[in-house]
Design a protein around this motif. Structure first.
Motif, PDB file in Angstrom:
ATOM      1  N   CYS A 331       0.889  -1.246  -0.001  1.00  7.05           N
ATOM      2  CA  CYS A 331       0.037   0.132  -0.002  1.00  7.05           C
ATOM      3  C   CYS A 331       0.883   1.400  -0.100  1.00  7.05           C
ATOM      4  O   CYS A 331       1.991   1.111   0.220  1.00  7.05           O
ATOM      5  N   ALA A 332       0.222   2.277  -0.310  1.00  9.56           N
ATOM      6  CA  ALA A 332       0.986   3.393  -0.359  1.00  9.56           C
ATOM      7  C   ALA A 332       0.923   4.519   0.744  1.00  9.56           C
ATOM      8  O   ALA A 332      -0.502   4.550   1.356  1.00  9.56           O
ATOM      9  N   ILE A 333       1.719   4.953   1.393  1.00  9.49           N
ATOM     10  CA  ILE A 333       1.731   6.181   2.558  1.00  9.49           C
ATOM     11  C   ILE A 333       2.685   7.282   2.095  1.00  9.49           C
ATOM     12  O   ILE A 333       3.374   7.095   1.390  1.00  9.49           O
ATOM     13  N   ASN A 334       2.309   8.505   2.700  1.00 13.18           N
ATOM     14  CA  ASN A 334       3.211   9.594   2.506  1.00 13.18           C
ATOM     15  C   ASN A 334       3.973   9.711   3.657  1.00 13.18           C
ATOM     16  O   ASN A 334       3.573  10.008   4.828  1.00 13.18           O
ATOM     17  N   PRO A 335       5.433   9.554   3.397  1.00 16.07           N
ATOM     18  CA  PRO A 335       6.250   9.458   4.744  1.00 16.07           C
ATOM     19  C   PRO A 335       6.205  10.778   5.355  1.00 16.07           C
ATOM     20  O   PRO A 335       6.254  10.961   6.775  1.00 16.07           O
ATOM     21  N   ARG A 341       6.009  14.352   9.599  1.00 18.62           N
ATOM     22  CA  ARG A 341       5.093  15.604  10.236  1.00 18.62           C
ATOM     23  C   ARG A 341       4.317  15.468  11.423  1.00 18.62           C
ATOM     24  O   ARG A 341       4.247  16.228  12.429  1.00 18.62           O
ATOM     25  N   LYS A 342       3.694  14.299  11.507  1.00 17.16           N
ATOM     26  CA  LYS A 342       2.824  13.864  12.642  1.00 17.16           C
ATOM     27  C   LYS A 342       3.753  13.137  13.992  1.00 17.16           C
ATOM     28  O   LYS A 342       3.257  13.088  15.037  1.00 17.16           O
ATOM     29  N   GLU A 343       5.024  12.887  13.434  1.00 19.71           N
ATOM     30  CA  GLU A 343       5.884  12.158  14.588  1.00 19.71           C
ATOM     31  C   GLU A 343       5.104  11.069  15.069  1.00 19.71           C
ATOM     32  O   GLU A 343       4.936  10.760  16.226  1.00 19.71           O
ATOM     33  N   ILE A 344       4.345  10.056  14.190  1.00 23.30           N
ATOM     34  CA  ILE A 344       3.647   9.130  14.529  1.00 23.30           C
ATOM     35  C   ILE A 344       4.698   7.923  14.936  1.00 23.30           C
ATOM     36  O   ILE A 344       5.637   7.682  14.141  1.00 23.30           O
ATOM     37  N   THR A 345       4.458   7.188  15.799  1.00 14.89           N
ATOM     38  CA  THR A 345       5.125   5.706  16.017  1.00 14.89           C
ATOM     39  C   THR A 345       4.315   4.656  15.346  1.00 14.89           C
ATOM     40  O   THR A 345       3.194   4.443  15.916  1.00 14.89           O
ATOM     41  N   VAL A 346       4.971   3.715  14.767  1.00 14.52           N
ATOM     42  CA  VAL A 346       4.141   2.767  14.321  1.00 14.52           C
ATOM     43  C   VAL A 346       4.927   1.277  14.610  1.00 14.52           C
ATOM     44  O   VAL A 346       6.127   1.340  14.507  1.00 14.52           O
ATOM     45  N   THR A 347       4.383   0.518  15.079  1.00 16.47           N
ATOM     46  CA  THR A 347       4.845  -0.635  15.570  1.00 16.47           C
ATOM     47  C   THR A 347       3.800  -2.047  15.027  1.00 16.47           C
ATOM     48  O   THR A 347       2.647  -1.870  14.831  1.00 16.47           O
ATOM     49  N   GLY A 348       4.679  -3.199  15.050  1.00 14.39           N
ATOM     50  CA  GLY A 348       3.981  -4.205  14.350  1.00 14.39           C
ATOM     51  C   GLY A 348       4.024  -5.235  15.607  1.00 14.39           C
ATOM     52  O   GLY A 348       4.396  -5.370  16.543  1.00 14.39           O
ATOM     53  N   SER A 349       2.844  -6.137  15.479  1.00 11.79           N
ATOM     54  CA  SER A 349       2.554  -7.187  16.279  1.00 11.79           C
ATOM     55  C   SER A 349       2.406  -8.558  15.589  1.00 11.79           C
ATOM     56  O   SER A 349       1.615  -8.678  14.771  1.00 11.79           O
ATOM     57  N   TRP A 350       3.216  -9.327  16.075  1.00  9.10           N
ATOM     58  CA  TRP A 350       3.287 -10.776  15.745  1.00  9.10           C
ATOM     59  C   TRP A 350       3.094 -11.929  16.656  1.00  9.10           C
ATOM     60  O   TRP A 350       3.896 -12.226  17.521  1.00  9.10           O
ATOM     61  N   VAL A 351       1.939 -12.513  16.267  1.00 10.57           N
ATOM     62  CA  VAL A 351       1.453 -13.815  17.070  1.00 10.57           C
ATOM     63  C   VAL A 351       1.535 -13.442  18.642  1.00 10.57           C
ATOM     64  O   VAL A 351       0.757 -12.325  19.144  1.00 10.57           O
TER      65      VAL A 351
END
Length: 407
Positions: A331-335, A341-351
């Protein structure tokens, strides 16, 4: 060591058989070593995509470090459906099923306790999912709390078929629990609730991932949960149980949104009612003092939904991606706009990790005590002989959680 009457009788019976055995009788036959004289059992084998077949297999004697379980029921997971549709992991032929539970009917002589120190006895109700990773895994060696990321992570119901043991998944009448497995005695829980422990572990792990990312999750936090399938609905329930009082549920199914409300969602958004993501994001902003949500959990498994969620999160917020357990594409996001700009934290969750199972079943018990009808997630039940129908119902997204009962 304490023995109950059933165990004493079994020991005496075995000794008497050995005493009365003739000199040429050197090998125990299956009916002498397996409780109830069972020589075989049935299991649903995925032979090829969309081809499930009930097969009778011989039931071997368990080893000293193993446990034999008579399966009672197992939920159909989204991962099972992916395997059913296309066998993406190349496991077929395989006995699927990892959201299951059953009754212990034989305990290997070396098995004393479950993974949290409870005694394991014949008649106990148990759950298990993960086999411990191998000693060669460098991730587990240097960071045991990340053993869920090991490449050799093994889960019952996703194990290759073996000539000497076909009972590797819960979609069969028996399950042989191997050495070094995580095992938990949960006698105090109903069979329906026990079938939800494994998916509950997924959302408990996601909650911990969100907290460890630095997200502020408290009574005043405004949280979006995007996707109200079984995992999304449990995500809402675990957030409400944890103390989050402002939960926005997003889905395109009115029935699932109604269930989201019963499990703790305060606001419901049907994305089908909006012309596009900008309009829907404006709705989220209107529910969050014009700022957007503090945090979002993406639980759909749809790539475009992940990119859309960034529009609903305020500056300084965060996102936990929970839904992509298989490769659904890009998918496309705008970095700049979406992250920097938002200083968003993105985290993944696996099992999850095996040690998170107790957290999961305590969550379910607590949820029931505060009035959340988590067991209502189970909307369909089918016997083993109708397992293909169960999978097709799940594939059509009828109801919420489909369970196969083993009788």
């Amino acid at each position: 060591m304490d023995f109950d009457n059933e165990q004493v009788n079994q020991i005496v019976s075995n000794v008497l058989r050995k005493v009365n055995r003739g000199p040429s009788d050197t090998n125990e036959s299956p009916d002498e070593t397996i409780p109830g004289g069972q020589k075989s059992g049935r299991a649903a084998v995925l032979k090829a995509p969309r081809q499930l077949e009930i097969v009778e297999f011989p039931l071997r004697q368990i080893g000293p470090d193993e446990i034999l379980v008579k399966v009672e029921a197992c939920g159909v997971c989204g991962t099972d459906i992916h395997c059913y549709k296309s066998d993406p992991f190349g496991l077929a032929p395989v006995v699927l099923g990892h959201e299951g539970t059953g009754e212990v009917i034989e305990v290997g002589r070396n098995v004393q306790m479950d993974s949290v120190g409870k005694p394991v006895r014949v008649g106990d109700k148990i759950v298990t999912s993960i086999l411990e990773t191998s000693d060669s895994c460098m991730i587990a060696k240097y960071n045991p709390l990340k053993s869920n990321l090991c490449d050799d992570l093994r889960v019952y119901g996703l194990l290759p078929d073996e000539p000497q043991n076909h009972f590797n998944g819960y979609f069969g009448e028996y399950l042989i629990i191997r050495p070094e497995s995580s095992v938990f005695v949960v006698n105090e829980m109903s069979v329906d609730l026990r079938c939800l422990i494994e998916p509950a572990a997924v959302v408990c792990h996601a909650l911990e991932r969100a907290k460890n990312s630095g997200a502020t999750l408290n009574f005043r936090t405004r949280v979006v949960v995007q996707g109200c399938g079984p995992i999304g609905l449990l995500m809402i329930a675990v957030l409400r149980t944890y103390g989050i009082n402002n939960i926005i549920a997003i889905d395109g199914n009115e029935g699932r949104l109604a269930m989201a409300q019963s499990l703790g969602a305060d606001e419901l958004i049907n994305y089908r009612d909006y012309a596009g993501i900008d309009e829907m994001a404006a709705k989220v902003e209107s529910l969050t003092k014009g700022l957007g949500a503090h945090f979002g959990f993406q639980v759909t498994g749809v790539p475009i939904a992940f990119s859309n969620l960034f529009k609903c999160i305020r500056r300084g917020g965060g996102i936990c991606e929970v839904g992509h357990f298989v490769d659904g594409g890009e998918c496309a996001i705008n970095p700049h706009k979406d992250i920097c700009r938002k200083e968003i934290t993105v985290t993944g969750s696996w099992v999850y990790n095996s040690f998170e199972y107790p957290n999961a079943y305590h969550f379910l018990q607590r949820a029931e005590r505060i009035g959340l009808p988590v067991a209502s997630l189970i909307t369909h039940k089918f016997p083993l002989d109708r397992i293909q129908e169960a999978f097709e119902v799940n594939l059509r997204q009828e109801g919420v959680k489909v369970v196969v009962e083993i009788t």
